[in-house]
Every structure is written in structure tokens, then in C-alpha cells.
Design an enzyme around this catalytic site. Sequence first.
Site, short mmCIF file in Angstrom:
data_model
loop_
_atom_site.label_atom_id
_atom_site.label_comp_id
_atom_site.label_asym_id
_atom_site.label_seq_id
_atom_site.Cartn_x
_atom_site.Cartn_y
_atom_site.Cartn_z
N LYS A 226 0.84 -1.20 0.00
CA LYS A 226 0.00 0.00 0.00
C LYS A 226 0.88 1.24 0.00
O LYS A 226 1.64 1.48 0.92
CB LYS A 226 -0.91 -0.01 1.23
CG LYS A 226 -1.74 1.27 1.42
CD LYS A 226 -2.49 1.24 2.74
CE LYS A 226 -3.13 2.60 3.05
NZ LYS A 226 -3.80 2.61 4.37
N ASP A 231 -2.69 10.53 3.65
CA ASP A 231 -4.12 10.22 3.72
C ASP A 231 -4.85 11.28 4.54
O ASP A 231 -4.76 11.30 5.76
CB ASP A 231 -4.32 8.84 4.35
CG ASP A 231 -5.78 8.44 4.43
OD1 ASP A 231 -6.60 9.05 3.71
OD2 ASP A 231 -6.10 7.52 5.20
N LYS A 238 -10.18 13.28 7.99
CA LYS A 238 -9.71 12.97 9.34
C LYS A 238 -9.63 14.25 10.16
O LYS A 238 -9.41 15.34 9.62
CB LYS A 238 -8.31 12.35 9.27
CG LYS A 238 -8.19 11.00 8.60
CD LYS A 238 -6.72 10.57 8.57
CE LYS A 238 -6.53 9.26 7.84
NZ LYS A 238 -7.04 8.12 8.61
N ASP A 249 1.58 6.29 5.86
CA ASP A 249 0.56 5.42 5.28
C ASP A 249 1.05 4.71 4.02
O ASP A 249 0.32 3.93 3.43
CB ASP A 249 -0.71 6.22 4.98
CG ASP A 249 -1.98 5.40 5.15
OD1 ASP A 249 -1.91 4.34 5.82
OD2 ASP A 249 -3.03 5.80 4.63
N ASP A 308 -12.24 7.21 3.77
CA ASP A 308 -11.03 7.00 4.57
C ASP A 308 -10.65 5.52 4.62
O ASP A 308 -9.65 5.16 5.25
CB ASP A 308 -11.23 7.54 5.98
CG ASP A 308 -9.93 7.73 6.73
OD1 ASP A 308 -8.87 7.79 6.06
OD2 ASP A 308 -9.95 7.81 7.97
N ARG A 312 -7.69 -0.23 1.08
CA ARG A 312 -8.17 -1.52 0.55
C ARG A 312 -8.62 -1.39 -0.90
O ARG A 312 -8.60 -2.37 -1.64
CB ARG A 312 -9.29 -2.06 1.43
CG ARG A 312 -10.56 -1.27 1.47
CD ARG A 312 -11.40 -1.54 2.69
NE ARG A 312 -10.75 -1.04 3.89
CZ ARG A 312 -11.24 -1.19 5.13
NH1 ARG A 312 -12.38 -1.85 5.30
NH2 ARG A 312 -10.61 -0.70 6.16
#
Length: 461
Positions: A226, A231, A238, A249, A308, A312
Site C-alpha cells: 500500500k 491520507d 480525518k 501510510d 477513509d 483496501r
Amino acid sequence: MTPNIVSAANTETHPIFVVEKSQFDDWLISQPEQWQNWIKSQGFEAEGGRHLLLPNETSQFSSVLYIRSKELSIWSLADLSMKLPKGTYALEAEISPKQATDIAIGWSLGTYVFDRYKESKAEPAQLVLPSGADAALVQRTVKATYLVRDLINIPAADMGPSALEAAASQIAGEFEARQGNIVGSDLITYHYPMVHAVGRAAADPPRVIDITWGNPDAPKVTLVGKGVCFDTGGLDIKPSAGMLMMKKDMGGAATVLGLAHMIMDAALPVRLRVLIPAVENSISGNAYRPGDVLTSRNGKTVEIGNTDAEGRLVLADALTAADDDEPDLLIDMATLTGAARVAVGTEISATFTDDDELFAALAAHAEIEADPVWRLPLWDGYRHLIDSKIADINNAGSSSFGGAITAGLFLKEFVEKSKSWVHFDIMAYNSRSRPGRPIGGEAFALRALYAMISARYSVAP
């Protein structure tokens, strides 16, 4: 040789006497009276992990006493490299080749400093490579770990998707690996629609980094990492405190690059492929939205329950591409969920696989390498939590419980042909300082995975 490890002693080498706690009294009696008096005058207590500088006949520093209470491991002497006076040291202890190798690795990892933006005044001590140590493995492990730590520690302004691509290119070039990069709107053309959707709002365009190396006829080992370089949470933004650590991240991408470096450096007999979806999850007028339905690379439709939960999504497209090759072993690594941190804390790699034999091998090597993993279930009974009424699947669970499991189950939907698959949900960051592991980016499960892959595909690790 690795940082602060030298191949031979010199005339100014200081011995480090390693004494087992239970044998300290006997050892002390056998030492010169000067040392006995010095140790007593310092009020030294022989507790495991403690050390004391010892003088010579002219009261100048000459040697080191180190107390161990258990078997020597990779972290036993790791903090000495920054605590001892600048100089060269040699270990005086009867140890196995494995211990010799581990101690040298730990010593070097203990000297790591992230000094890209602030000059370091640290003057680490040098260690003579202990007898029996595997110098190549020491160098390979330390270089890869430093690489991973550096990539994670660099802020997103200097480690966006294009910079991550450049870092990958340096590694690929070092080993004459092939690299292809699919950037921006080309992601639509080459069927990485969810990578494009997540990253299209950023000024630095999204991309897929695809590296291949090795004999095409060798067993296929594919690594997916990933690469969310920052992010914000997207439109489900966030809070400010939640963004402070988001430069990390892309820790999954950094870790698979480190692992790939080790595999290629060792010339393991595998056909290696590395896939990194590199994006920044940003906000602008064209950002993807909660409630949108995306069509993934394998054709499954995904309802966006939360922007968020972007990791995935990009992994799903990359896993589909990896799965199409039907690899013998497919590994993905990601800083995916806070739920994994709740489950196993910040210092253990949460691990998911349906392959019992694979995990048994991984767990065995993790214990040997002091690189902890813990298996969590891909519990199909929770699959309903990511059902969608309007699409094949939702990217966010309908419950706050079992979040790491439902994330793993989401990824499982995109792995069908691989012979063996394992998913890691990692912290990729040391939140406290420990010997050899300073606060900052960290290569979780790197040594365990390399040892397992090495053993699985070659005779010697």
C-alpha cells in the site's frame, strides 16, 4: 560493510566482556584487583542489560562489562552502539554464528538516525564483526531496514507518489530489474480504476509501480504494498490529530521495497514481482465521494461507505493484477486499519492467511528473528458486515467491531488464483524507543519474511 561494523580489530579495540548474570560473582573474583575495586566503588549491580566502562592500569577507559540475563539476541547490545564512547569494540563471548549475525545487525540498527532535515551530532561506536557472523546477511538486512525507515520518515511533501516511484526506480536499477509505471489517466486505460479514483484529486498523479526481476521459469513471488503517501481521509476527512502520522501510510510500500531489495541482493531463485499502487488521498472538486460505486479491476462493484477506507481500494486493484499471474506466493503489506492496532498493539504485525502451513513457517521464522507476527482470522462469518445493497461489496464495514478482519475479508475478494496468500496489517512505525528501534518508521516483519522466503525457495537463509 554495514554502518559501524568493521571487519577487523585494530590496536585501539576495546573488548566487551559479556557475563551471564548468574556467573557474575565467579567472573568478578577472577578479575584484576583494580577492576574488582572499581566495580564495587561504582555500586554496580549485575542486572541483565546493564553495562559498565572499565579502566586500564592508567585509569583510562579500556573495556566494557555487559551483563546478560538470558540468551543474546538481535537487540541485546543494540543500544550500546549509541551509549558507548566513540571507538571500536570487539565482543568477548562464546556465541553461535546466528547470534553473531544478529548482534551485528542489532548494533548497526541501533546507530540509525534520520538526519535528512537536521544534522546529527551522534558519534556511534564501531563493532568488529563477531566471529562466525554472516557479513552479507548483516549488510543486506541493515541496508534494507535503513531504506524502509528512511522512506517512511520522509514527509509527504518529499515522498509523494512520484518520489516513491523514483525511489523504486533506484532499487530496480540497482539490480537491473524491469519497471513499468502507469500514471494518471492511463490507469483507466490499463484497468486500475480504483487506484485512479482514490488518487485523482491530488496534484501528484496516482500511479501503479510494477517491478519484475528474476528467471521467468522460477517460482513466482509477488509483493504488493500500500503506497498511500498521505491520507487526509478524503471527503470523510480525518481530524487534524489523525493526519499527523499519515506520512507513514505508505509503510506497506516501503516494506515490500525493502524486502524486494533483500531478495534481489541475495539472488534468491524466484521470479519476483512488486506492485505498488501509489496515491495521495486528497480533497478537490473531483475527489471520489461517500456513496459512489466504483468498478474494480476484476469487475466487482464497490460501494464507498467511507473515503477513509481507501487503502483496501487501491490494494484490491493491485492484488487482482498480481493474482492474474497465479503466483506461488502472494504477500501484501499495508498500514490498513486502526482496528489491527487495537487487536495486537503497535509492535506486532497482524497477519491474515488461510494457509496454515504458510503461517506455521512464518511464525517459526518470526520467533527466531525476534520479529513478531500474530495471526488474526479471516472469519467468513463477518463477511455480511461488508455487504452492500446496491453493489457487490462495501469498502467500509457496517460495524465498528472486527475492522481488521473485515478489511482482510475485503481483500480476500480479489485473490482467487494465487497458490498462497498472506496479508499483513502493520503499524510501520515505532511509537516508543527501544534498543535498535528508535521512534519513527520501522520495517515490520521484514526479517521474518525474508528468512521464510529464503528457506522456502533456497537451501540456506
